[in-house]
Design an enzyme around this catalytic site. Sequence first.
Site: not given
Ligand code: CS2
Ligand code: MG
Length: 404
Positions: A149, A285, A214, A238, A404, A212, A161, A341, A264
């Site tokens: 990634r 995810r 995000h 992602e 965020w 990502d 991020y 991951e 996620e």
């Molecule tokens: C991220 C995460 O790994 C990922 O895909 O989206 O690192 C996420 O930012 C963190 O788990 C937030 O605590």
């Molecule tokens: Mg993520």
Amino acid sequence: MTGRIETADVIVASPGRNFVTLKLVTSDGVVGWGDATVNGRELAVAAYLSEHVVPLLIGRDADRIEDTWQYLYRGAYWRRGPITMAAIGAVDMALWDIKGKVAGLPVYQLLGGAVRDKVLAYTHATGADTPALLDAVREKLDRGFRAVRVQSGIPGLDTVYGVGGGTGYEPAGRGARPAEELWDTGRYLRHIPGVLAEVRAMTGPEVKLLHDVHHRLTPTEAAGLGKALEGLDLFWLEDVTPAENQELLRQVRRHTTVPLAIGEVFNTVWDCRELITERLIDYIRTCVVHAGGISHVRKIFQLAELYQVAAAPHGPSDVSPVNLAASLHVGLATYNFAVQEYMGYPALTEEAFPHAYSCSDGYLHPGDAPGLGVELDEEFAARHPYQRAYLPVARLADGTVKDW
Ligand code: CS2
Ligand code: MG
């Protein structure tokens, strides 16, 4: 027979970062471990467990995993959400750990046995600028990873991020209040296609590249970014847009074939059902700890299998090695599992959580220790007490809060 749950302890500690770990011990002295970590809201899960779940667990038959899951989910009346489902997830993981130990089998054997020999890993590479990112990608490829990634700094933005200093990336900052970060979608959209093109040019066609977004774009912006990246053969984009309103992904899907990964931040099958049944994504995810444990995440992945959506559970270093171990047992035994991951952990975390899982040549394996094959060294953990930490808050230049 596994015996009855005799003790249940919620351990909040910070070996490398904050983790919440549940320890169940049966009347026969069998120990089960569960991860209950929700980054930035750790104490909420700890309290949910300590105050409302632990008293109900004592004396329960440890064999009855699904009944305990349903009892905690439906019996609470108030359901879903990360805090509730992480608490249930921790109990579920610990009970599968116990059941495996009593049977003398690794949990993946209880889930139907292996459908593959190993689990493909994807790891993180970050860089404040493109040269630094290219170096980071090369370093991961040199270590044998086949899926990476990539996250880059954005000119004009101090922090972005996914781009951290030093060896790892820990998004949560310790302190009494969240840090605030400036975000500018235009700068991001003007910069990231060129960065990803340079990474692809460096790696060649074989390396699986992931990015990502995000949750930062509107569906229209996401559709445009997907179209702009079509020729790069990304493994996935992602969280291209916040997906609570799942139907918004229909617009993105109408304009781009770039593979999409979402899930996620979702905690039950009901949160992501349309994403799967309308095939609005290619990868789901949802994470073992945040989606109700092994029992529920498997239901999500089995639904996904019917729609040719692959499982690719969340698993950064801000969920614990207990979650990673559980995720790898699921990964070895789940037909439509695509990739895990894996960022690796800081030395303090590695020392706190002795584990049987291993990573080599870009692949992971849970090991064959009975149960999950991971535990918490409580004495070591106790030397690293919890320290309040928050995920950042993003704002636009005019001060508006942004995902965020
Ligand atoms: C991220 C995460 O790994 C990922 O895909 O989206 O690192 C996420 O930012 C963190 O788990 C937030 O605590
Ligand atoms: Mg993520």
